[in-house]
Motif scaffolding. Structure first.
Motif, PDB file in Angstrom:
ATOM      1  N   ARG A   7       7.531  -1.822   2.147  1.00  0.00           N
ATOM      2  CA  ARG A   7       6.612  -1.971   3.396  1.00  0.00           C
ATOM      3  C   ARG A   7       5.294  -1.439   3.458  1.00  0.00           C
ATOM      4  O   ARG A   7       4.354  -2.155   3.680  1.00  0.00           O
ATOM      5  CB  ARG A   7       7.492  -1.550   4.662  1.00  0.00           C
ATOM      6  CG  ARG A   7       8.516  -2.062   5.080  1.00  0.00           C
ATOM      7  CD  ARG A   7       9.344  -1.575   6.217  1.00  0.00           C
ATOM      8  NE  ARG A   7      10.768  -2.034   6.333  1.00  0.00           N
ATOM      9  CZ  ARG A   7      10.925  -3.341   6.645  1.00  0.00           C
ATOM     10  NH1 ARG A   7      10.032  -4.225   7.063  1.00  0.00           N
ATOM     11  NH2 ARG A   7      12.112  -3.734   6.839  1.00  0.00           N
ATOM     12  N   TYR A   9       3.698  -0.955   0.654  1.00  0.00           N
ATOM     13  CA  TYR A   9       2.793  -1.755  -0.543  1.00  0.00           C
ATOM     14  C   TYR A   9       2.404  -2.905   0.246  1.00  0.00           C
ATOM     15  O   TYR A   9       0.987  -3.390  -0.193  1.00  0.00           O
ATOM     16  CB  TYR A   9       4.066  -1.835  -1.410  1.00  0.00           C
ATOM     17  CG  TYR A   9       3.499  -2.834  -2.793  1.00  0.00           C
ATOM     18  CD1 TYR A   9       2.783  -2.138  -3.730  1.00  0.00           C
ATOM     19  CD2 TYR A   9       3.836  -4.006  -2.773  1.00  0.00           C
ATOM     20  CE1 TYR A   9       2.352  -2.922  -4.786  1.00  0.00           C
ATOM     21  CE2 TYR A   9       3.419  -4.906  -4.012  1.00  0.00           C
ATOM     22  CZ  TYR A   9       2.765  -4.324  -5.002  1.00  0.00           C
ATOM     23  OH  TYR A   9       2.445  -4.965  -6.029  1.00  0.00           O
ATOM     24  N   TYR A  10       3.192  -3.741   0.913  1.00  0.00           N
ATOM     25  CA  TYR A  10       2.638  -5.033   1.313  1.00  0.00           C
ATOM     26  C   TYR A  10       1.649  -4.962   2.520  1.00  0.00           C
ATOM     27  O   TYR A  10       1.040  -5.813   2.806  1.00  0.00           O
ATOM     28  CB  TYR A  10       4.029  -5.888   1.559  1.00  0.00           C
ATOM     29  CG  TYR A  10       4.447  -6.619   0.294  1.00  0.00           C
ATOM     30  CD1 TYR A  10       3.940  -7.246  -0.435  1.00  0.00           C
ATOM     31  CD2 TYR A  10       5.720  -6.269  -0.051  1.00  0.00           C
ATOM     32  CE1 TYR A  10       4.318  -7.916  -1.499  1.00  0.00           C
ATOM     33  CE2 TYR A  10       6.305  -6.651  -1.341  1.00  0.00           C
ATOM     34  CZ  TYR A  10       5.511  -7.597  -2.091  1.00  0.00           C
ATOM     35  OH  TYR A  10       6.108  -7.871  -3.256  1.00  0.00           O
ATOM     36  N   PHE A  13      -1.386  -4.543   0.884  1.00  0.00           N
ATOM     37  CA  PHE A  13      -1.788  -5.707   0.328  1.00  0.00           C
ATOM     38  C   PHE A  13      -2.373  -6.508   1.467  1.00  0.00           C
ATOM     39  O   PHE A  13      -3.460  -6.977   1.074  1.00  0.00           O
ATOM     40  CB  PHE A  13      -0.360  -6.493  -0.308  1.00  0.00           C
ATOM     41  CG  PHE A  13      -0.888  -7.891  -0.782  1.00  0.00           C
ATOM     42  CD1 PHE A  13      -0.967  -8.086  -2.097  1.00  0.00           C
ATOM     43  CD2 PHE A  13      -0.700  -9.073  -0.115  1.00  0.00           C
ATOM     44  CE1 PHE A  13      -1.279  -9.290  -2.728  1.00  0.00           C
ATOM     45  CE2 PHE A  13      -0.833 -10.261  -0.437  1.00  0.00           C
ATOM     46  CZ  PHE A  13      -1.358 -10.237  -1.670  1.00  0.00           C
ATOM     47  N   ASN A  14      -1.841  -6.647   2.263  1.00  0.00           N
ATOM     48  CA  ASN A  14      -2.254  -7.565   3.694  1.00  0.00           C
ATOM     49  C   ASN A  14      -3.610  -6.970   4.136  1.00  0.00           C
ATOM     50  O   ASN A  14      -4.557  -7.607   4.647  1.00  0.00           O
ATOM     51  CB  ASN A  14      -1.379  -7.654   4.887  1.00  0.00           C
ATOM     52  CG  ASN A  14      -0.344  -8.324   4.565  1.00  0.00           C
ATOM     53  OD1 ASN A  14      -0.499  -9.352   3.496  1.00  0.00           O
ATOM     54  ND2 ASN A  14       0.902  -8.538   5.534  1.00  0.00           N
ATOM     55  N   VAL A  60       0.908 -11.771   3.014  1.00  0.00           N
ATOM     56  CA  VAL A  60       2.246 -11.701   3.090  1.00  0.00           C
ATOM     57  C   VAL A  60       2.847 -11.992   4.350  1.00  0.00           C
ATOM     58  O   VAL A  60       2.471 -11.025   5.398  1.00  0.00           O
ATOM     59  CB  VAL A  60       2.749 -10.250   2.113  1.00  0.00           C
ATOM     60  CG1 VAL A  60       4.231 -10.343   2.434  1.00  0.00           C
ATOM     61  CG2 VAL A  60       2.383 -10.410   0.912  1.00  0.00           C
ATOM     62  N   PRO A  63       8.119 -10.422   5.000  1.00  0.00           N
ATOM     63  CA  PRO A  63       8.853 -10.097   4.021  1.00  0.00           C
ATOM     64  C   PRO A  63      10.284  -9.539   4.339  1.00  0.00           C
ATOM     65  O   PRO A  63      10.378  -8.969   5.503  1.00  0.00           O
ATOM     66  CB  PRO A  63       8.010  -8.974   3.358  1.00  0.00           C
ATOM     67  CG  PRO A  63       7.199  -8.540   4.466  1.00  0.00           C
ATOM     68  CD  PRO A  63       6.980  -9.525   5.452  1.00  0.00           C
ATOM     69  N   LEU A  80       3.956 -16.572   1.460  1.00  0.00           N
ATOM     70  CA  LEU A  80       2.425 -16.047   1.169  1.00  0.00           C
ATOM     71  C   LEU A  80       1.291 -17.281   1.544  1.00  0.00           C
ATOM     72  O   LEU A  80       1.537 -18.353   1.100  1.00  0.00           O
ATOM     73  CB  LEU A  80       2.095 -15.967  -0.360  1.00  0.00           C
ATOM     74  CG  LEU A  80       0.953 -15.467  -0.862  1.00  0.00           C
ATOM     75  CD1 LEU A  80       0.807 -13.931  -0.519  1.00  0.00           C
ATOM     76  CD2 LEU A  80       1.031 -15.412  -2.500  1.00  0.00           C
ATOM     77  N   ASN A 119       6.701 -10.544 -10.179  1.00  0.00           N
ATOM     78  CA  ASN A 119       6.477 -11.780  -9.108  1.00  0.00           C
ATOM     79  C   ASN A 119       6.700 -13.094  -9.684  1.00  0.00           C
ATOM     80  O   ASN A 119       6.710 -13.314 -10.863  1.00  0.00           O
ATOM     81  CB  ASN A 119       4.991 -11.487  -8.651  1.00  0.00           C
ATOM     82  CG  ASN A 119       4.633 -10.382  -7.858  1.00  0.00           C
ATOM     83  OD1 ASN A 119       5.211  -9.902  -7.249  1.00  0.00           O
ATOM     84  ND2 ASN A 119       3.512  -9.933  -8.348  1.00  0.00           N
TER      85      ASN A 119
END
Length: 131
Positions: A7, A9-10, A13-14, A60, A63, A80, A119
């Motif tokens: 959670r 990590y993404y 990312f966002n 993302v 997820p 994505l 990925n």
């Protein structure tokens, strides 16, 4: 533990926060992209992130995470949404095309960090959307 790390990590990312993403990786992280050569180590992953952030703007969406009982393996599935900003190598010319892809990611976890990221997405679908 794995679910929280993924959670974070993404979420990083966002936000486009590469430093926060890198902080969640082991120094010897292995990155297995859907296409292309395997990258080894945090420095190689950082170069990949810089390249991706230059060529693409991605988010993302919703997820879903699965983790093994012992916490050493995890997976994520998500949509994505992206915008193709700068032409990436031999790929079609970028002109701000928008795309939406289903992505699957697999992880190895070690000592509360991500030790492998693998990925997977449908390149033909992406090419059809941006071509």
């Amino acid at each position: 533990m794995s679910d929280r790390v993924l959670r974070d990590y993404y979420a990083a990312f966002n936000r486009g926060d590469s430093a926060a993403m890198l902080a969640l990786l082991t120094d010897d992280v292995v990155h297995e992209p859907s296409q292309g050569a395997v990258r080894n180590g945090k420095a190689a992953f950082a170069e990949f992130l810089d390249h991706m952030n230059r060529c693409y703007s991605e988010t993302v969406i919703e997820p879903v995470f699965l983790t093994s009982a012992d916490g050493t393996r995890a997976a994520a599935e998500f949509m994505l949404e992206g915008k193709y900003l700068v032409t990436d190598g031999d790929l079609p010319a970028a002109a701000g095309q928008r795309y939406r892809l289903r992505v699957g990611a697999f992880f190895e976890m070690r000592d509360g960090r991500i030790a492998r990221v693998s990925n997977h997405y449908n390149l033909a679908d992406w090419l059809a959307q941006v071509g």
